[in-house]
Design an enzyme around this catalytic site. Structure first.
Site, PDB file in Angstrom:
ATOM      1  N   HIS A  39       9.734   7.203   1.669  1.00  0.00           N
ATOM      2  CA  HIS A  39       9.124   8.376   1.342  1.00  0.00           C
ATOM      3  C   HIS A  39       8.358   9.105   2.492  1.00  0.00           C
ATOM      4  O   HIS A  39       7.986  10.387   2.356  1.00  0.00           O
ATOM      5  CB  HIS A  39       8.171   8.185   0.187  1.00  0.00           C
ATOM      6  CG  HIS A  39       6.920   7.725   0.555  1.00  0.00           C
ATOM      7  ND1 HIS A  39       6.727   6.167   0.259  1.00  0.00           N
ATOM      8  CD2 HIS A  39       5.783   7.950   0.631  1.00  0.00           C
ATOM      9  CE1 HIS A  39       5.431   6.049   0.455  1.00  0.00           C
ATOM     10  NE2 HIS A  39       4.891   7.157   0.741  1.00  0.00           N
ATOM     11  N   SER A  54       1.292   3.905   3.940  1.00  0.00           N
ATOM     12  CA  SER A  54       2.621   3.868   3.607  1.00  0.00           C
ATOM     13  C   SER A  54       3.339   3.730   4.915  1.00  0.00           C
ATOM     14  O   SER A  54       2.903   4.411   5.866  1.00  0.00           O
ATOM     15  CB  SER A  54       2.978   5.055   2.775  1.00  0.00           C
ATOM     16  OG  SER A  54       2.740   4.938   1.573  1.00  0.00           O
ATOM     17  N   ASP A  70      11.707   1.035  -0.355  1.00  0.00           N
ATOM     18  CA  ASP A  70      11.207   2.151   0.285  1.00  0.00           C
ATOM     19  C   ASP A  70      11.214   1.948   1.750  1.00  0.00           C
ATOM     20  O   ASP A  70      10.023   1.775   2.439  1.00  0.00           O
ATOM     21  CB  ASP A  70       9.720   2.682  -0.398  1.00  0.00           C
ATOM     22  CG  ASP A  70       9.342   3.868  -0.145  1.00  0.00           C
ATOM     23  OD1 ASP A  70       9.826   4.585   0.693  1.00  0.00           O
ATOM     24  OD2 ASP A  70       8.354   4.344  -0.855  1.00  0.00           O
TER      25      ASP A  70
HETATM   26  N1  ARG Z   1       2.577   6.354  -4.579  1.00  0.00           N
HETATM   27  C1  ARG Z   1       3.190   6.748  -3.184  1.00  0.00           C
HETATM   28  C2  ARG Z   1       2.097   7.246  -2.196  1.00  0.00           C
HETATM   29  O1  ARG Z   1       0.950   7.724  -2.593  1.00  0.00           O
HETATM   30  C3  ARG Z   1       4.246   7.577  -2.970  1.00  0.00           C
HETATM   31  C4  ARG Z   1       5.591   7.272  -3.315  1.00  0.00           C
HETATM   32  C5  ARG Z   1       6.727   8.218  -3.330  1.00  0.00           C
HETATM   33  N2  ARG Z   1       7.536   8.157  -4.378  1.00  0.00           N
HETATM   34  C6  ARG Z   1       7.488   8.885  -5.375  1.00  0.00           C
HETATM   35  N3  ARG Z   1       8.322   8.712  -6.501  1.00  0.00           N
HETATM   36  N4  ARG Z   1       6.785  10.128  -5.576  1.00  0.00           N
HETATM   37  O2  ARG Z   1       2.319   7.903  -1.320  1.00  0.00           O
HETATM   38  N1  ASP Z   2       1.670   5.809  -1.208  1.00  0.00           N
HETATM   39  C1  ASP Z   2       0.801   5.765  -0.212  1.00  0.00           C
HETATM   40  C2  ASP Z   2       1.312   6.454   1.067  1.00  0.00           C
HETATM   41  O1  ASP Z   2       1.972   7.192   1.179  1.00  0.00           O
HETATM   42  C3  ASP Z   2      -0.063   4.518  -0.070  1.00  0.00           C
HETATM   43  C4  ASP Z   2      -0.988   4.366  -1.230  1.00  0.00           C
HETATM   44  O2  ASP Z   2      -1.782   5.080  -1.441  1.00  0.00           O
HETATM   45  O3  ASP Z   2      -1.342   3.414  -1.649  1.00  0.00           O
HETATM   46  O4  ASP Z   2       0.295   6.275   1.979  1.00  0.00           O
END
Ligand code: ARG
Ligand code: ASP
Length: 720
Positions: free
Chosen positions: A86, A655, A223
């Site tokens: 991502h 991330s 990921d």
């Molecule tokens: N929750 C993850 C973080 O905040 C992002 C994951 C990305 N994937 C998604 N399905 N949006 O960045």
């Molecule tokens: N998914 C988040 C990121 O892109 C990580 C988190 O917020 O735990 O940094």
């Protein structure tokens, strides 16, 4: 009874300052003073200097800030870099076409020549950090207003930074505040700008579970994506050139195939972006009682309409996939925060801690003049905030969240930036601007946007106090359309020049032949301007003074908390600089009688498969590998680990962060948190807050067995 009281006191004080096991994002330079002994007692086998050292190669030389918002790690002597799928998503998408749909199919370069360049993509290596608090605070005085203070620091810090800037290519020095303006640190980075895409799994692996599984455990997402850093022949940063060569890092991390077991020590190094752990009860209550619920409700409206449209038309699905993911990411996180705070009694916890704070302050006459008024001042300032927060969000999140409003804003900013005088010189600027909008229009469906606008405008008119409603809008809706918003919006869209790039171009060039002011007379631009004026005239003057006031109170409150806790290590809020978090591999119980264990396996991917749901399609090749059961060195006990859960304190920006075992070997990549624990940015609960990582063995399995790119694994230093 007494024992109960003592443990409560620790708990409440702990909830403002420090510290639960696992809590904390520690400054690497200060590790020795703050956390090192604890980490060692929990199993760490490295020295603090193995982690951060400015005179010798250390782990910090392998951990990068990726693309200004994610983290990444160098895993070979040839500049090979791992981050999340991502985090590389934009770049993978940018290289994708209908013929080469790398998002769907994945991408794997067979040789260095096939690696794809990414203009604008940068990675920053931290060279050094140092405390420059004295120099920065010498710029300001106690009698300055918060905005004067901010201005002086903004003007004065470049000079301080410049003095420390090394000679050489690609260096930059940045000064950032820690502890809400109480300390300042200088960070020197070296930035590499030639970063090429080496590999990415298909989204059915890299984004498996999609938005449905996002922020959730159990998780089965691979990921990750693979890049390579290139340098000039001197190994120094260089603009992209085919002549560039793979970067030789000062340090790259070994990769362990041994995996971790429940209870094992783990450590995450990366760039958490922003947290707010000193937030007070009145601020937290505005956030979770008003701010988040309203923004969630407005996003519900938009996401529902988008989802419907995406379901009905495959092209719309592609056009809105990235937008949907981005809007829904925070939308889902906020819901988790609200639930988490509610469940933990977060506001009551903060209130109790503030009560105790006040008692401590009152016990010392030296403190009480400066600090005793703080809780009440926070309370009063938040009262003021409550007066405008609803219309502010209705406009900023609602109205300005409509796609064509964003285009209107861009147009206004562009027209206002045109040099005055010779209108003929505008032609080339106008043409350039118009052609720049193709990325917007490539992914734009006016009929979908119209529906969103109708719904959000209805919501605005229903909920905003009349003084925030632009008078001309109300008049037109009432007089011309007899209060029918649907008809009003239909008419606006039928005549809109923002529907497509060609109409926009024609309208802008026509306006030019008269004068730029004509652009502002276009009904849709005029409507944007009217809302903007309401915001600037009726909301911003109050909201800005409230923001300054809160900044000032927070700085002084943090100062007091540091004073009260001078005898114990305290970590600063995240500020997008390198931090070390540590904890262990552990599950949690999200609700009564439910226990989550900390590992998922490929079996779980297969079990989740649902060919009728986009997020749960499993690539045929992955299924075949599963059926063959040949996991090589990557499996354990006949199963292939996929994701892990741990108690490392992370945030957005973490991330792509490397996850290390006790010996500093790479065992995973961090990519998310659990829903129940997303409140960790404002309140850390050791029972509920977990980070989600992809097991490095799954990453290597996909690279090697799924993609057939064993040569990449061979580049790494594998510890078996
Ligand atoms: N929750 C993850 C973080 O905040 C992002 C994951 C990305 N994937 C998604 N399905 N949006 O960045
Ligand atoms: N998914 C988040 C990121 O892109 C990580 C988190 O917020 O735990 O940094």
């Amino acid at each position: 009874m007494m024992r109960w009281f003592i443990s409560c006191v620790c708990f409440f004080l702990g909830s403002i300052v420090t510290l639960y096991a696992g809590e904390g994002m520690w400054v690497p330079l200060l590790l020795e003073q703050t956390r090192y002994e604890k980490m060692k007692s929990q199993g760490l086998q490295l020295s603090a200097k193995d982690i951060y050292d400015i005179n010798h190669a250390s782990m910090k030389d392998a951990v990068v800030l990726f693309n200004g918002g994610c983290s990444g790690v160098v895993v070979s002597g040839e500049g090979l870099l791992l981050t999340n799928h991502h985090c590389g998503y934009d770049r993978i998408q940018a290289h994708s076409t209908l013929e080469h749909d790398y998002l769907t199919e994945g991408f794997w370069a067979g040789s260095h020549e096939e690696e794809l360049s990414n203009p604008g993509l940068e990675v920053d290596f931290l060279i050094e950090m140092k405390d420059v608090t004295d120099a920065v605070l010498a710029l300001v005085g106690d009698t300055m207003t918060e905005s004067e203070r901010w201005q002086r620091i903004k003007e004065g810090t470049p000079e301080i930074a410049k003095k420390s800037l090394p000679l050489g290519k690609g260096y930059k020095a940045v000064i950032k505040s820690l502890f809400n303006g109480n300390q300042y640190y200088l960070y020197i980075y070296q930035t590499y700008k030639d970063v090429r895409l080496v590999g990415a799994p298909p989204s059915a692996i890299g984004k498996f579970g999609g938005d449905t599984d996002n922020w959730m455990w159990p998780r089965h997402t691979g990921d990750f994506s693979v890049f390579r850093i290139y340098a000039g022949k001197d190994n120094q940063p260089a603009e992209y050139s085919p002549e560039n060569v793979p970067y030789k890092p000062a340090y790259f991390v070994p990769v362990s195939l041994r995996g971790l077991s429940p209870g094992d020590f783990s450590m995450v190094m990366g760039y958490p972006g922003s947290t707010d752990r000193f937030i007070t009860s009145p601020e937290l209550s505005v956030l979770v009682d008003v701010n988040y619920p309203l923004r969630i409700a407005l996003r519900n409206i938009k996401l529902d309409i988008w989802k419907q449209a995406m379901k009905q038309d495959p092209l719309t699905r592609i056009q809105y996939a990235a937008k949907y993911a981005s809007v829904s990411n925070s939308w889902k996180k906020w819901q988790g925060v609200i639930r988490g705070i509610e469940k933990a009694g977060g506001i009551e916890q903060k209130k109790a801690a503030e009560k105790l704070f006040l008692e401590k302050i009152m016990s010392n006459p030296q403190w009480n003049t400066r600090y005793a008024g703080l809780p009440e001042a926070f309370e009063k300032t938040c009262e003021m905030q409550r007066e405008y927060i609803v219309p502010s969000i209705l406009i900023k999140e609602g109205i300005f969240g409509v796609e064509w409003m964003q285009m209107a804003e861009k147009i206004c900013r562009f027209v206002e930036s045109l040099p005055s005088g010779d209108e003929n010189s505008w032609t080339s600027l106008l043409n350039e601007f118009i052609s720049d909008q193709s990325s917007f229009y490539r992914n734009y469906r006016p009929e979908v946007d119209r529906e969103v606008f109708t719904a959000l405008l209805t919501e605005f008119l229903k909920n905003a106090d009349s003084r925030y409603i632009p008078a001309a809008l109300q008049k037109t809706v009432d007089k011309k359309f007899h209060g029918d918003i649907f008809l009003y919006v239909k008419d606006l869209y039928d005549h809109s020049v923002l529907k497509d790039q060609a109409s926009l171009g024609k309208a802008l060039l026509k306006a030019k032949s008269g004068h730029a002011g004509k652009v502002f007379n276009l009904p849709e631009i005029a409507l944007y301007k009217a809302f903007d004026r309401v915001f600037l005239e009726k909301i911003e003057p109050v909201s800005q003074s409230v923001d300054w006031k809160l900044d000032s109170l927070t700085r002084i409150y943090t100062e007091a908390l540091l004073l009260l806790n001078a005898d114990q290590p305290v970590y600063p809020d995240a500020n997008l600089t390198l931090r070390v978090a540590y904890g262990s591999i552990e599950g949690f119980s999200p609700s009564d009688a439910v226990l989550y264990t900390p590992f998922t396996y490929l079996d779980g991917v297969i079990a989740k498969e649902d060919t009728s749901i986009y997020d749960y399609k499993v690539p045929a090749r992955l299924k075949a590998l599963y059926e063959a059961g040949d996991y090589g060195d990557y499996g354990v006990g006949g199963r292939l680990p996929v994701c892990m859960l741990g108690s490392n304190h992370t945030s957005g920006g973490n991330s792509g962060s490397p996850v290390f075992n006790r010996n500093g070997e790479l065992v995973g990549l961090n990519f998310d948190r659990n829903w129940e624990g997303t409140m960790s940015d404002v309140l850390y609960d050791p029972e509920q807050c977990r980070n989600i990582m992809v097991d490095i063995r799954y990453v290597l399995f996909i690279i090697d067995k799924f993609a057939g790119s064993k040569h990449l694994v061979s580049e790494m230093q594998i510890v078996k």
